[in-house]
Design a protein around this motif. Structure first.
Motif, short mmCIF file in Angstrom:
data_model
loop_
_atom_site.label_atom_id
_atom_site.label_comp_id
_atom_site.label_asym_id
_atom_site.label_seq_id
_atom_site.Cartn_x
_atom_site.Cartn_y
_atom_site.Cartn_z
N PRO A 42 -61.47 29.56 33.44
CA PRO A 42 -61.13 30.90 32.49
C PRO A 42 -61.89 30.55 31.03
N ALA A 43 -62.52 31.53 30.49
CA ALA A 43 -63.47 31.29 29.29
C ALA A 43 -62.53 31.70 27.94
N LEU A 44 -62.32 31.21 26.98
CA LEU A 44 -61.67 31.71 25.65
C LEU A 44 -62.95 32.59 24.99
N ILE A 45 -62.45 33.82 24.83
CA ILE A 45 -63.78 34.71 24.50
C ILE A 45 -62.96 35.71 23.20
N GLY A 46 -63.66 35.99 22.16
CA GLY A 46 -63.21 36.69 21.13
C GLY A 46 -62.38 36.37 20.01
N LEU A 47 -61.91 37.35 19.12
CA LEU A 47 -61.00 36.75 18.11
C LEU A 47 -59.72 36.65 18.20
N ARG A 64 -59.91 29.27 18.89
CA ARG A 64 -60.87 28.48 19.68
C ARG A 64 -61.58 29.42 20.76
N VAL A 65 -62.77 29.33 20.68
CA VAL A 65 -63.26 29.92 21.90
C VAL A 65 -64.44 29.20 22.56
N ASN A 66 -64.98 29.63 23.75
CA ASN A 66 -65.94 28.94 24.32
C ASN A 66 -67.25 29.28 23.87
N THR A 67 -67.81 28.85 22.75
CA THR A 67 -69.10 29.18 22.33
C THR A 67 -69.34 27.90 21.72
N GLY A 68 -70.84 27.64 21.46
CA GLY A 68 -71.20 26.64 20.72
C GLY A 68 -70.69 26.67 19.48
N THR A 69 -70.45 25.45 18.63
CA THR A 69 -69.97 25.56 17.40
C THR A 69 -70.47 26.37 16.25
N PRO A 70 -69.94 27.42 15.95
CA PRO A 70 -70.65 28.00 14.78
C PRO A 70 -70.96 27.20 13.59
N LEU A 71 -71.95 27.77 12.77
CA LEU A 71 -72.43 26.91 11.81
C LEU A 71 -72.99 27.58 10.75
#
Lengths: 751, 351
Positions: A144-149, A349-356
């Motif tokens: 399961p992916a972590l998504i959103g705020l 924490r979410v399953n995305t690339g690291t925001p930068l």
């Protein structure tokens, strides 16, 4: 307060007429003719093509790759996987300094976000490598992916941005809110956004034994070089990076990321030069983005419309494996004179690339929320938004109490408002219509961005033929460094710009620092300034110590370097040309180095920021909800303007991006898979020409004796701030509908 | 990318034979197909390039008053044909509101009819999509679907047809001429595109090898030139597909509506002809109330397929506006911002 005197005239002065001139970009004709060589235009002999296979799941693990099928495809040379790759000298998960972010370079089968590289196919042609990547047909174990705020438990990160405290406060916010006659409490949301530089990330890497030749767009030659050296265990002087032109960076090309590292690994694996260029959709993952935010603003004001408290909390996200936190609430530190201010952040924490870093990280997201909230507060108090801002004008930096090194924001408000015609604005919303019956709205926002500096070095040369050179590993991302820095170099050498050989964009030149934080012109300019001073001092020594020179004995009086001559400061009838001095001294050239860096004493003493005021007009179809910006005026004060033409273009670009933030940009993430569903420029909307109205930029004169010797503050990012809020506020003024989730969508305006 | 054969037939018959083979597709301008191939959505074995076929790039007026448009006429050439724009102004306006100038210069009439949906799940090969892969499921149904269909959709597919051009064409009873394995045939454009039902993998009624060679506008289509508009609401001023669009064409005689043509775009898997609404307006005075009634009828069967209920209300409003604009009369020139709610905005120079 001690008086700081940072700009006292050196003994020798340098003069020129280049700084301040609106020169057209000097690389413009090359670019128009297609002769500017971008990284991917390089084709060393024997070069192979590498294509990344990327994950289609956001969380889990790769369980199989059909490497055999890929290898069978004609033209495929090799397939790099976690099981088949060159060893790195250090674990890429180790953060060796605060500017190191974790990257995915096939260190395991783990998948942490969608579009993560999971293999690299190397082939004789791009087409073969592309098909090879398809034939890998990866299989996954999906988690399961972590998504959103609201993805999970929130936490308070240790720092936000680059080392900013997560929380700040001054005064008693709760008491300020309690005593307020008027209050607002509003929540704003901003979406994930991606840089989408026109030039995708690209690398051409060629190993020659243990030395490495790289063509790669980078905003940080030396940071990249240092990271490559440590990852591959080779000495920095064995690496040469060329980066003469970038087709946009916007923060996404500042730090070494996974994909170019994979290109270097691929070249090592196959023992041949390799080119790796990201596909557009592959840029939505491994190369940074702007994190989404949810921001709560609680603001109080007294009966006169003076702020009593400003409380700004931002929720943001980071990746599951690294830490970068969009410092959105920090936007409330500098603009409005509330006696009590609190800013705070938390994250999930979410399953995305690291925001930068993405153009104005923190400032852009924070600004649209803050400027919207200030607009709401002005309306709550029944006061014109400009009058409200003037009433709460910060004479000192609110969060620190420090004086500003300079602040011409009042002039920005005045000149911008006058040009726009702001005084004719109705206080009430939904009052103005055009001849066609479209709703018309006027909004404004205050722009601000810190005046930062990094460290840089430059090397200056004066030659016997009367020419000069300035060498600095500066970066032209399209903003015009080739031109603006050359203008500074010309003046600092006392030469016409056509007599100066300006060298930049290569890692064998002195370190220019990173092209980020709107600090490049200031930082590189300061290094050029001091290198110019040093080389002129050497030249002056040759003349003033030589009794055959008309300048003999002028050492104490000093000279002026101008038009290729040294001139006695106290007697302009006595002068000598550079070639005359060098010829008599019997030397071919003189050279000197100089450095640029922030002045810690001045930073301790002063708050340093650029400012601006942006005014926007929108039209909204009252029944159909479609919005169009019809006019924008921005007035900006950013210290000394080196090249007004290029600065205007930078500010136009920022203002358009601000409009885009308010109305268009959003990465749409599938709520179940975590995949970005519009990872292309057809569906990830940014403004097209037809969306961009006549833009008017005013650069307000501002002299700042403290920021640096040249008084430069930088304009790279400030344009996006203020602008986004101005457009959003104009939509409210047109419709009476306050949209707090950006971008503003048609359905929000269908009443 | 996948290796494929490329053939360039010399005649229509050769083209049909070549394209009838499994795995073969026609290539015209490729403005949609090449993107689909790059994204791995379409992986043909053979491209049959029809751009060199003779006789498919003309615009001819037939003896009976019909207009025949060759399938290879570019969108831009058609829209800028003076006689065409004068006779079928809503079609020209729709063409100019689509894509970008560069794409319109390349894209062809036949290709426009057969462009695929822009549903993000269709393009995303990691997602399930019954249109891309029959029987695999529809990830759009519970996904990010604010722009999806509100009419004619099924549990199998909620995608929309993206064309602007087809919307006024279907309103004007356009006919499609098709060359197939069994020779020439024709069908109403309204019958070309299919609603998804249980087989969304089939966009159209075409059979393998079928080549659209022309689109014909019947004589009556000319009768609406004085009162015809296309209106398109989108999320930026240009280079965006319609959230919802409408073509409205009226024949007004003695202050009453003698005949109405109305079609909607962006709301269904096909350009949506609203015949019930047309009937409501027969013989009535063109008033706001009448148009409201028509709009209501046009959307009677609409239902949200996801987070897109707003499209139903938006569609009603667009119908009212399009009818209102049509009633007011076709403008002497196509606006600088064609089909835009901001068409009246002065100073616009781009599309």
């Amino acid at each position: 307060m001690s008086e700081l005197n940072l700009t006292s005239a050196p003994t020798h002065l340098r003069h020129g007429s280049s700084i301040g001139q609106p020169l057209t970009r000097r690389d413009g004709i090359l670019k128009v003719k297609g002769q500017a060589t971008y990284a991917a235009d390089n084709h060393p002999p024997g070069m192979l093509f590498a294509v990344m296979a990327v994950s289609s799941i956001a969380h889990g693990r790769v369980t199989s790759l059909d490497v055999a099928a890929a290898k069978r495809h004609p033209g495929v040379v090799d397939v790099m996987t976690p099981d088949h790759k060159p060893r790195l000298a250090i674990d890429p998960e180790i953060k060796t300094n605060p500017f190191v972010f974790r990257m995915e370079v096939l260190q395991s089968n783990e998948v942490r976000y969608a579009n993560q590289p999971i293999a690299v196919v190397i082939a004789e042609t791009l087409e073969a490598a592309t098909e090879g990547a398809v034939l890998l047909a990866p299989r996954y174990e999906t988690l399961p992916a972590l998504i959103g705020l609201d993805a999970g438990e929130s936490y308070v990160p240790p720092v936000v941005g680059v080392g900013n405290p997560t929380e700040n406060h001054r005064g008693d916010v709760e008491a300020g809110l309690a005593s307020a006659g008027k209050q607002i409490d509003s929540i704003y949301e901003t979406p994930p956004q991606y840089h989408n530089a026109m030039e995708p990330h690209a690398i051409v890497a060629a190993w020659n034994g243990d030395s490495l030749q790289i063509d790669m767009p980078t905003q940080g030659l030396m940071l990249s070089l240092g990271r490559i050296a440590e990852l591959f265990g080779i000495a920095p002087d064995k690496i040469h990076i060329r980066s003469p032109f970038l087709g946009g960076g916007f923060g996404s090309k500042g730090l070494m990321s996974g994909p170019p590292t994979l290109g270097i690994m691929a070249a090592k694996l196959v023992g041949k030069p390799v080119k790796l260029v990201l596909r557009r959709e592959q840029m939505y993952g491994p190369v940074g983005h702007r994190a989404p935010t949810r921001q709560r603003l609680r603001i109080g004001a007294d009966g006169e419309g003076r702020l009593t408290a400003l409380d700004h909390h931002a929720r943001t996200v980071s990746s599951t494996f690294d830490d970068f936190y969009e410092p959105a609430a920090d936007a409330s530190h500098t603009l409005y004179a509330a006696p009590a201010i609190r800013t705070s952040h938390d994250a999930v924490r979410v399953n995305t690339g690291t925001p930068l870093f993405m153009r104005a990280p923190g400032e852009a997201t924070g600004s649209i929320a803050l400027e919207s909230a200030i607009d709401e507060m002005a309306w709550t108090c029944g006061i014109d938004p400009l009058a409200f801002r003037l009433k709460n004008y910060a004479e000192v930096e609110p969060i620190t109490g420090k004086p500003f090194s300079s602040k011409a924001l009042r002039a920005c408000y005045e000149q911008g408002a006058a040009r726009f015609g702001w005084s004719k604005r109705s206080l009430q919303p939904r009052q103005m219509r055009d001849d066609a019956g479209l709703l018309v709205g006027w909004g404004m926002g205050t722009a601000t961005f810190p005046a930062l500096m990094f460290q840089a070095e430059a090397r200056a040369v004066l030659r016997r033929d009367g020419s000069g050179a300035m060498e600095i590993g500066a970066h032209d991302m399209g903003q015009g460094a080739w031109t603006a820095l050359a203008q500074i170099a010309a003046d600092e050498l006392g030469l016409d710009i056509d007599r100066v050989e300006f060298k930049a964009g290569s890692s064998d030149l002195p370190d220019a620092g990173i092209a980020g934080g709107s600090a490049h012109t200031a930082t590189a300019g300061a290094a050029i300034h001091s290198a110019g001073a040093a080389v002129i001092a050497k030249l002056a020594d040759l003349a003033t110590n030589d009794e055959r020179s008309p300048l003999f004995g002028a050492g104490n009086a000093g000279v002026i370097a101008r038009d290729g001559r040294l001139i006695r400061r106290d007697d302009e009838s006595r002068s000598e040309s550079y070639p005359e001095i060098l010829a008599r001294a019997g030397v071919a050239e003189v050279e000197a180095r100089g450095t640029g860096a922030p002045n810690p004493a001045a930073m301790e003493e002063y708050a340093m920021h650029a400012h601006g005021a942006v005014f926007a007009e929108v039209k909204v179809d009252p029944e159909l909800g479609q919005v169009r910006v019809t006019r924008m005026v921005g007035a900006f004060a950013a210290g000394r303007i080196v090249n007004p033409h290029l600065v205007k273009s930078q500010l136009f670009g920022g203002m358009i991006w601000g409009m885009s933030f308010a109305l268009h940009e959003e990465a749409i993430t599938d709520r179940r898979s975590g995949r970005i569903m519009n990872a292309n420029l057809g569906e990830y909307h940014i403004p097209v020409n037809a969306d961009v109205p006549p833009l008017d930029v005013i650069t307000v004169e501002e002299h700042d004796p403290h920021v640096n010797a040249l008084g430069i503050k930088g304009v790279g990012e400030i344009g996006i701030t203020g602008s986004a809020g101005a457009v959003a506020n104009a939509v409210w003024h047109a419709t009476g509908i306050r949209v707090r989730r950006f971008p503003i969508k048609i359905e929000e305006l269908l009443t | 990318m996948k290796q494929f054969d490329y053939v360039r037939p010399a005649t229509v018959a050769e083209a049909v034979a070549a394209a009838a083979q499994p795995g073969a597709v026609y290539l015209a301008a490729g403005t949609n197909l090449l993107d689909l191939m790059k994204g791995g959505v379409s992986r043909p074995d053979r491209l049959v390039d029809v751009t060199h076929l003779d006789g498919l790039d003309g615009i001819e007026r037939l003896a009976d008053g019909s207009l025949r448009i060759g399938a290879l006429v570019s969108n831009a050439d058609l829209a800028h044909d003076a006689d065409f724009a004068k006779s079928y102004p809503a079609v020209a306006e729709a063409l100019l509101s689509g894509a970008s100038a560069q794409l319109r210069n390349a894209a062809t009439v036949g290709g426009n009819l057969l462009q695929r949906t822009r549903c993000a799940y269709f393009y995303d090969t990691a997602s399930r999509c019954n249109k891309r892969e029959a029987g695999s499921g529809c990830d759009a149904r519970e996904g990010e679907n604010r722009t999806h269909a509100v009419l004619g959709w099924s549990e199998s597919c909620i995608a929309t047809h993206p064309s602007d051009f087809c919307v006024p064409l279907v309103a004007l009873d356009a006919i499609v001429e098709i060359e197939g394995r069994n020779g020439r045939r024709e069908m109403a454009l309204d019958a070309l595109h299919r609603l998804p039902g249980n087989s969304p993998e089939r966009d159209s009624a075409l059979e393998p090898g079928d080549l659209i060679v022309a689109v014909r506008l019947p004589p009556a289509a000319r009768g609406f030139a004085a009162h015809a508009r296309y209106l398109k609401v989108r999320e930026r001023t240009s280079y965006a597909f319609a959230v919802v669009s409408a073509a409205a064409a009226l024949r007004i005689e003695n202050g009453k509506i003698a005949e109405t043509r109305l079609a909607l775009g962006g709301i269904a898997a096909k350009p949506w002809r609203a015949r019930v609404a047309e009937d409501v307006l027969m013989g009535v005075t063109p008033t706001a109330d009448a148009f409201q009634e028509a709009a209501w009828r046009a959307l009677t069967d609409a239902k949200p397929s996801g987070d897109n209920a707003f499209k139903i209300e938006l569609a009603r409003r667009i119908v009212v506006r399009a009818l209102t604009l049509a009633a007011a009369g076709t403008p002497a020139r196509i606006p600088a911002l064609p089909a835009s709610p901001f068409a009246s905005t002065s100073g616009a120079i781009h599309v």
